[in-house]
Design an enzyme around this catalytic site. Structure first.
Site, PDB file in Angstrom:
ATOM      1  N   ASP A  61       0.569  -1.282  -0.045  1.00 13.24           N
ATOM      2  CA  ASP A  61       0.104   0.036   0.004  1.00 13.24           C
ATOM      3  C   ASP A  61       0.645   1.305   0.097  1.00 13.24           C
ATOM      4  O   ASP A  61       0.433   2.383   0.177  1.00 13.24           O
ATOM      5  CB  ASP A  61      -0.731  -0.060   1.204  1.00 13.24           C
ATOM      6  CG  ASP A  61      -1.911  -1.023   1.007  1.00 13.24           C
ATOM      7  OD1 ASP A  61      -2.703  -0.907   0.229  1.00 13.24           O
ATOM      8  OD2 ASP A  61      -2.053  -2.044   1.909  1.00 13.24           O
ATOM      9  N   GLU A  66      -0.191   9.475   1.087  1.00 14.62           N
ATOM     10  CA  GLU A  66      -1.118  10.538   2.108  1.00 14.62           C
ATOM     11  C   GLU A  66      -1.254  10.079   3.559  1.00 14.62           C
ATOM     12  O   GLU A  66      -1.277  10.836   4.368  1.00 14.62           O
ATOM     13  CB  GLU A  66      -2.435  10.812   1.307  1.00 14.62           C
ATOM     14  CG  GLU A  66      -3.368  11.646   2.142  1.00 14.62           C
ATOM     15  CD  GLU A  66      -4.757  11.758   1.551  1.00 14.62           C
ATOM     16  OE1 GLU A  66      -5.028  12.720   1.193  1.00 14.62           O
ATOM     17  OE2 GLU A  66      -5.518  10.964   1.567  1.00 14.62           O
ATOM     18  N   ASP A  67      -1.252   8.688   3.545  1.00 12.36           N
ATOM     19  CA  ASP A  67      -1.590   8.320   4.902  1.00 12.36           C
ATOM     20  C   ASP A  67      -0.479   8.084   6.008  1.00 12.36           C
ATOM     21  O   ASP A  67      -0.243   8.059   7.090  1.00 12.36           O
ATOM     22  CB  ASP A  67      -1.804   6.791   4.814  1.00 12.36           C
ATOM     23  CG  ASP A  67      -3.181   6.770   4.114  1.00 12.36           C
ATOM     24  OD1 ASP A  67      -4.089   7.547   4.407  1.00 12.36           O
ATOM     25  OD2 ASP A  67      -3.317   5.701   3.302  1.00 12.36           O
ATOM     26  N   ARG A  86       1.280  -1.471   7.122  1.00 15.98           N
ATOM     27  CA  ARG A  86       1.515  -0.338   6.965  1.00 15.98           C
ATOM     28  C   ARG A  86       2.652   0.861   7.710  1.00 15.98           C
ATOM     29  O   ARG A  86       3.076   1.661   7.087  1.00 15.98           O
ATOM     30  CB  ARG A  86       0.393   0.555   6.474  1.00 15.98           C
ATOM     31  CG  ARG A  86      -0.406   0.084   5.557  1.00 15.98           C
ATOM     32  CD  ARG A  86      -1.372   0.964   4.791  1.00 15.98           C
ATOM     33  NE  ARG A  86      -0.556   1.912   4.240  1.00 15.98           N
ATOM     34  CZ  ARG A  86      -1.065   3.092   3.482  1.00 15.98           C
ATOM     35  NH1 ARG A  86      -2.458   3.192   3.608  1.00 15.98           N
ATOM     36  NH2 ARG A  86      -0.458   3.909   2.700  1.00 15.98           N
ATOM     37  N   ARG A 134      -8.428   3.085  11.993  1.00 17.76           N
ATOM     38  CA  ARG A 134      -7.044   3.458  11.461  1.00 17.76           C
ATOM     39  C   ARG A 134      -6.349   4.541  12.433  1.00 17.76           C
ATOM     40  O   ARG A 134      -5.153   4.580  12.698  1.00 17.76           O
ATOM     41  CB  ARG A 134      -6.734   3.874  10.194  1.00 17.76           C
ATOM     42  CG  ARG A 134      -7.157   2.919   9.136  1.00 17.76           C
ATOM     43  CD  ARG A 134      -6.476   1.561   9.114  1.00 17.76           C
ATOM     44  NE  ARG A 134      -6.772   0.546   8.125  1.00 17.76           N
ATOM     45  CZ  ARG A 134      -6.115   0.795   6.832  1.00 17.76           C
ATOM     46  NH1 ARG A 134      -5.426   1.513   6.337  1.00 17.76           N
ATOM     47  NH2 ARG A 134      -6.727  -0.488   6.235  1.00 17.76           N
ATOM     48  N   HIS A 164     -11.740   5.907   5.647  1.00 15.27           N
ATOM     49  CA  HIS A 164     -10.983   7.169   6.154  1.00 15.27           C
ATOM     50  C   HIS A 164     -12.055   8.429   6.070  1.00 15.27           C
ATOM     51  O   HIS A 164     -12.860   8.215   5.083  1.00 15.27           O
ATOM     52  CB  HIS A 164      -9.630   7.602   5.382  1.00 15.27           C
ATOM     53  CG  HIS A 164      -8.394   6.636   5.441  1.00 15.27           C
ATOM     54  ND1 HIS A 164      -7.803   6.138   4.363  1.00 15.27           N
ATOM     55  CD2 HIS A 164      -8.118   6.435   6.572  1.00 15.27           C
ATOM     56  CE1 HIS A 164      -6.842   5.503   4.865  1.00 15.27           C
ATOM     57  NE2 HIS A 164      -6.926   5.593   6.237  1.00 15.27           N
ATOM     58  N   ILE A 245      -8.244  -1.277  -4.299  1.00 13.38           N
ATOM     59  CA  ILE A 245      -7.642  -1.467  -2.791  1.00 13.38           C
ATOM     60  C   ILE A 245      -7.949  -0.180  -2.061  1.00 13.38           C
ATOM     61  O   ILE A 245      -7.077   0.153  -1.386  1.00 13.38           O
ATOM     62  CB  ILE A 245      -6.172  -1.706  -2.927  1.00 13.38           C
ATOM     63  CG1 ILE A 245      -5.420  -1.042  -4.029  1.00 13.38           C
ATOM     64  CG2 ILE A 245      -5.894  -3.456  -3.657  1.00 13.38           C
ATOM     65  CD1 ILE A 245      -3.741  -1.002  -3.729  1.00 13.38           C
ATOM     66  N   CYS A 251      -5.365  10.037  -1.722  1.00 14.57           N
ATOM     67  CA  CYS A 251      -4.354   8.869  -1.201  1.00 14.57           C
ATOM     68  C   CYS A 251      -3.060   8.894  -1.895  1.00 14.57           C
ATOM     69  O   CYS A 251      -1.917   8.668  -1.236  1.00 14.57           O
ATOM     70  CB  CYS A 251      -4.826   7.698  -1.130  1.00 14.57           C
ATOM     71  SG  CYS A 251      -6.499   7.496  -1.032  1.00 14.57           S
TER      72      CYS A 251
HETATM   73  C1  CIR Z   1      -5.250   0.876   2.858  1.00 14.68           C
HETATM   74  O1  CIR Z   1      -6.238  -0.052   3.317  1.00 14.68           O
HETATM   75  O2  CIR Z   1      -4.649   1.240   3.532  1.00 14.68           O
HETATM   76  C2  CIR Z   1      -5.071   0.977   1.359  1.00 14.68           C
HETATM   77  N1  CIR Z   1      -5.633  -0.199   0.859  1.00 14.68           N
HETATM   78  C3  CIR Z   1      -5.951   2.139   0.982  1.00 14.68           C
HETATM   79  C4  CIR Z   1      -5.349   3.636   1.777  1.00 14.68           C
HETATM   80  C5  CIR Z   1      -6.251   4.569   0.954  1.00 14.68           C
HETATM   81  N2  CIR Z   1      -5.994   5.754   1.557  1.00 14.68           N
HETATM   82  C6  CIR Z   1      -6.496   6.924   1.765  1.00 14.68           C
HETATM   83  O3  CIR Z   1      -7.687   6.803   1.631  1.00 14.68           O
HETATM   84  N3  CIR Z   1      -5.787   7.893   2.171  1.00 14.68           N
END
Ligand code: CIR
Length: 256
Positions: A61, A66-67, A86, A134, A164, A245, A251
């Protein structure tokens, strides 16, 4: 105005990214790379320099940069993702953040706090932060304390149905925001002009404002019309492989 964006090239393991929608199938790697390249072009067309980080092979991922950080024109925070697979991605973003911010300007979310940038939405001097699977209360408290030093106010927004916060609500500046599902009636957003997204196009609530232009995912005609109708020039980018995904436009980059 944004001057910079940071993105990370998807790795082959992107096909094994975390998903809540296995029925959509796995991303096709080559197609994901093509879509990612077009995403970078769209960002550049909006006037930002794009720093492209190399793929992180062990992290499916990791293209969702962004995360792992939250950035603005004054400071940055390296997060602590709530998803165990992650957590190691943060080590890979530090060097990039160091190019733009001093050590003092850089905060860190630490255990037991967790926070992912997808839960963080900036509206002027206010940050709305989703309390989600999260991002936890401790993560929010650390975030609010650090951002408070730079004059930002933080507001917690509990969410129940989506991954999110920005899965369902995105700020387009000018007091306008796109809202879908559980965010349509949230009292926290009552002061904003809300553009309601129909349920069948809920995925496209995740658009990004880029220096006056709004980038909209390709294939969502009602959202495209609504954003144009609100007065924005638009660009579209196909994100079908990332959608598989749970990833969207926001993101895939850090914008500042
Ligand atoms: C996750 O589940 O962490 C990733 N497959 C998708 C993350 C998406 N990120 C976001 O919306 N900022």
């Amino acid at each position: 105005m944004f001057n910079h964006a940071i993105v990370r090239t998807p790795c082959p393991k992107v096909c094994d990214g975390i998903t809540s929608a296995p029925e959509l199938g796995q991303p096709i790697y080559e197609k994901a790379l093509e879509q990612h390249a077009k995403y970078i072009e769209a960002l550049k067309a909006c006037g930002v320099d794009v720093l492209v980080l190399p793929a992180m092979e062990e992290y499916p991922d990791s293209c969702f940069v962004e995360d792992v950080a939250v950035v603005n024109d004054k400071c940055a925070i390296i997060t602590n993702p709530g998803a165990d697979t992650r957590k190691g991605e943060t080590a890979g973003i530090i060097e990039a953040i160091d190019r733009f911010y001093t050590e003092e300007q850089t905060g860190h979310i630490v255990a037991p706090g967790t926070l992912e940038g997808g839960d963080v939405m900036k509206c002027g001097d206010t940050y709305y932060v989703g309390l989600s699977a999260r991002t936890n209360q401790e993560g929010f408290d650390q975030f609010a304390a650090f951002m408070g030093k730079y004059g930002f106010k933080s507001v917690l927004v509990p969410l129940e149905l989506v991954l999110h916060l920005k899965t369902g609500v995105n700020y387009l500046e000018n007091n306008k925001m796109l809202v879908s599902g559980e965010f349509v009636d949230k009292p926290e957003f009552a002061q904003y002009e809300r553009i309601v997204i129909p349920d069948e196009e809920a995925y496209a609530a995740n658009c990004i404002w880029m220096n006056g232009t709004v980038i909209v995912p390709e294939g969502y005609p009602a959202v495209l019309e609504a954003v144009k109708g609100a007065g924005y020039p638009v660009l579209t980018v196909d994100t079908s492989e990332f959608r598989k995904i749970d990833g969207g436009l926001s993101c895939l980059s850090l914008r500042f």
